[in-house]
Design a protein around this motif. Sequence first.
Motif, short mmCIF file in Angstrom:
data_model
loop_
_atom_site.label_atom_id
_atom_site.label_comp_id
_atom_site.label_asym_id
_atom_site.label_seq_id
_atom_site.Cartn_x
_atom_site.Cartn_y
_atom_site.Cartn_z
N GLY A 39 10.64 -41.80 -7.73
CA GLY A 39 9.29 -41.42 -7.14
C GLY A 39 8.66 -42.16 -5.70
O GLY A 39 9.59 -42.64 -5.26
N THR A 40 7.30 -42.14 -5.78
CA THR A 40 6.96 -42.88 -4.55
C THR A 40 5.84 -43.88 -4.93
O THR A 40 4.89 -43.75 -4.93
CB THR A 40 6.16 -41.54 -3.76
OG1 THR A 40 7.16 -40.64 -3.58
CG2 THR A 40 5.92 -42.25 -2.39
N PRO A 41 6.55 -45.09 -4.97
CA PRO A 41 5.61 -46.24 -5.22
C PRO A 41 4.41 -46.47 -4.52
O PRO A 41 3.27 -46.88 -4.78
CB PRO A 41 6.51 -47.36 -5.55
CG PRO A 41 7.97 -46.72 -5.80
CD PRO A 41 7.93 -45.45 -5.17
N TYR B 89 5.60 -40.39 -9.67
CA TYR B 89 4.96 -39.27 -8.88
C TYR B 89 5.24 -39.29 -7.10
O TYR B 89 5.57 -40.39 -6.65
CB TYR B 89 3.53 -39.61 -8.95
CG TYR B 89 2.92 -39.83 -10.23
CD1 TYR B 89 2.72 -38.70 -11.06
CD2 TYR B 89 2.77 -40.94 -10.93
CE1 TYR B 89 2.41 -38.68 -12.44
CE2 TYR B 89 2.36 -41.14 -12.09
CZ TYR B 89 2.15 -40.16 -13.01
OH TYR B 89 1.86 -40.25 -14.19
N CYS B 90 5.31 -37.90 -6.67
CA CYS B 90 5.79 -37.86 -5.30
C CYS B 90 4.66 -36.77 -4.81
O CYS B 90 4.05 -36.07 -5.55
CB CYS B 90 7.19 -37.23 -5.15
SG CYS B 90 8.31 -38.57 -5.53
N LEU B 91 4.44 -36.71 -3.24
CA LEU B 91 3.31 -35.84 -3.12
C LEU B 91 4.10 -34.28 -3.22
O LEU B 91 3.30 -33.32 -3.44
CB LEU B 91 3.09 -36.11 -1.67
CG LEU B 91 2.12 -37.28 -1.26
CD1 LEU B 91 1.88 -37.50 0.17
CD2 LEU B 91 0.91 -37.19 -2.06
N VAL B 92 5.29 -34.18 -2.86
CA VAL B 92 6.17 -32.92 -3.04
C VAL B 92 7.42 -33.47 -3.64
O VAL B 92 7.92 -34.40 -3.47
CB VAL B 92 6.51 -32.19 -1.84
CG1 VAL B 92 4.93 -31.88 -1.27
CG2 VAL B 92 7.25 -32.96 -0.90
N LYS B 93 8.06 -32.48 -4.39
CA LYS B 93 9.58 -32.63 -4.69
C LYS B 93 10.46 -32.24 -3.66
O LYS B 93 10.49 -31.06 -3.40
CB LYS B 93 9.61 -32.10 -6.18
CG LYS B 93 10.85 -32.25 -6.87
CD LYS B 93 11.04 -33.53 -7.63
CE LYS B 93 12.27 -33.84 -7.95
NZ LYS B 93 12.66 -34.34 -9.34
N CYS B 94 11.21 -33.14 -3.21
CA CYS B 94 12.29 -32.86 -1.94
C CYS B 94 13.47 -31.81 -2.89
O CYS B 94 13.72 -32.22 -4.00
CB CYS B 94 12.81 -34.10 -1.47
SG CYS B 94 11.55 -35.31 -0.89
N PRO B 95 13.76 -30.90 -2.14
CA PRO B 95 14.84 -29.91 -2.92
C PRO B 95 16.00 -30.44 -3.21
O PRO B 95 16.81 -29.70 -3.70
CB PRO B 95 14.85 -28.85 -1.77
CG PRO B 95 14.40 -29.57 -0.28
CD PRO B 95 13.43 -30.42 -0.76
N ALA C 148 8.89 -47.41 -0.34
CA ALA C 148 7.76 -46.82 0.52
C ALA C 148 8.27 -45.62 1.32
O ALA C 148 9.38 -45.49 1.83
CB ALA C 148 7.32 -47.80 1.62
N ASP C 149 7.37 -44.48 1.11
CA ASP C 149 7.66 -43.27 1.86
C ASP C 149 6.66 -43.20 2.87
O ASP C 149 5.55 -43.45 2.88
CB ASP C 149 7.24 -42.16 0.80
CG ASP C 149 7.58 -40.80 1.34
OD1 ASP C 149 7.41 -40.68 2.67
OD2 ASP C 149 8.01 -40.00 0.73
N PRO C 150 7.27 -43.17 4.09
CA PRO C 150 6.30 -43.01 5.33
C PRO C 150 5.27 -42.13 5.45
O PRO C 150 4.27 -42.27 6.13
CB PRO C 150 7.40 -42.67 6.35
CG PRO C 150 8.68 -42.98 6.02
CD PRO C 150 8.79 -42.83 4.51
S1 SF4 Z 1 13.47 -37.90 -2.72
FE1 SF4 Z 1 12.00 -39.40 -3.14
S2 SF4 Z 1 10.16 -38.47 -2.22
FE2 SF4 Z 1 11.55 -36.91 -2.40
S3 SF4 Z 1 11.04 -36.29 -4.40
FE3 SF4 Z 1 12.94 -37.47 -4.86
S4 SF4 Z 1 11.81 -39.64 -5.33
FE4 SF4 Z 1 10.27 -38.08 -4.32
#
Ligand code: SF4
Length: 381
Positions: A64-66, A11-17, A97-99
């Motif tokens: 994802g974003t652990p 899971y991530c808060l948003v999906k990076c393009p 970790a995602d800041p």
């Molecule tokens: S780059 Fe990292 S934070 Fe961005 S969508 Fe992919 S897994 Fe998630």
Amino acid sequence: MPFSLYIHLPYCLVKCPYCDFNAYAAKSWPEEQYMEALAAELRHYASQPPWAGQPIATIYFGGGTPSLFAPQSFARFLARVGELAPIAEDAEITLEADPATVTREKLSGYRALGINRLSVGVQSFHPQLLKTLGRIHTPEDAHDTLTWARAAGFTNLSMDVIFAVPGQTMTMLTDDLTLAHDHALEHLSTYSLTYEEHTPFFAMRKKGTLRPVEEDEEVAMYSLIQERCVAAGYRHYEISSFARPGFSARHNANYWNGTSYLSLGAGAHSFSAASEWGTRWSNERLPRRYMEKALAHGNATTTSETLTQAQAMGEFVFLNLRQLHGLAPAAFVERFQVDFAEQFPHVTDLLAEGLLIADSGRITLSPQGLLLADTLFASFV
Ligand code: SF4
């Protein structure tokens, strides 16, 4: 035989393009249920060969974003791991970790339960580049994360740096490297931006609305990274990786050295070196289906493959060559009972062209070979 354990949190808060990982944008996520599914999957494998009774040398929580998950969730999961399999006393336990998702307290919580390595997805300290990449953290979030991680007691910190981003200049990259080095990190992972199929960036590039950095500039950026990191005291030990002495990523090295790894979670890929040339398999990619299967049956495998000797030989070569200490032909002969030069006669040409170097019983990528690594690797598989 010690093995590595990888846990995928999708899971991530948003999906990076630009991202083609098995990751899904989510406002909320079934944290408890997902952790239960992971525990069920681990219980299933922990009683079977080749994993049963073997020590876990490294654990890696990736995504994802652990860092969306709370320390308590990892505490419960690690307790389950400890009940089912012996964790080596000196195990390297990494969390990505995602800041945008951490606090001082969260980082202290992770450290307190034995996670001893943090890999921080900084990418850049430039607001403009973060915006281009669709990242939702600010440069301040990135600095805070690294500072808080130190204060929490992490003595093994890694940071991701991305380069060849549209709009990025050599000066911007130099700034990013200087700021990274100011944090005295133990490890840096550097990646050039790639345009993967089925991502928004791929489509934008095709339409012409996103112009990739010119190839010679990308090469210059990679050379700059090598120069600056080596000058700052890092050892360039793998194509993308730089470490202070004693801080190479052990988990990743296990992948490159052909050690067995058990991967749990949605879309996770595992490898067992126990059969003659190795076996690999992968899990259901969609988190909901993964959880259903893992909770019902203890495994969520969808594909499985037994490697042939030819596949194993090709992988042995490129997994060794991507490490800067390269490949020992004698080790190849020992593993496969086949002469290296006979199996891959084109190596003579690659040596003559200066893409590979033979020295002291090892074959390594030359500086020129490093730039063409993907093409070179493809010639062995
Ligand atoms: S780059 Fe990292 S934070 Fe961005 S969508 Fe992919 S897994 Fe998630």
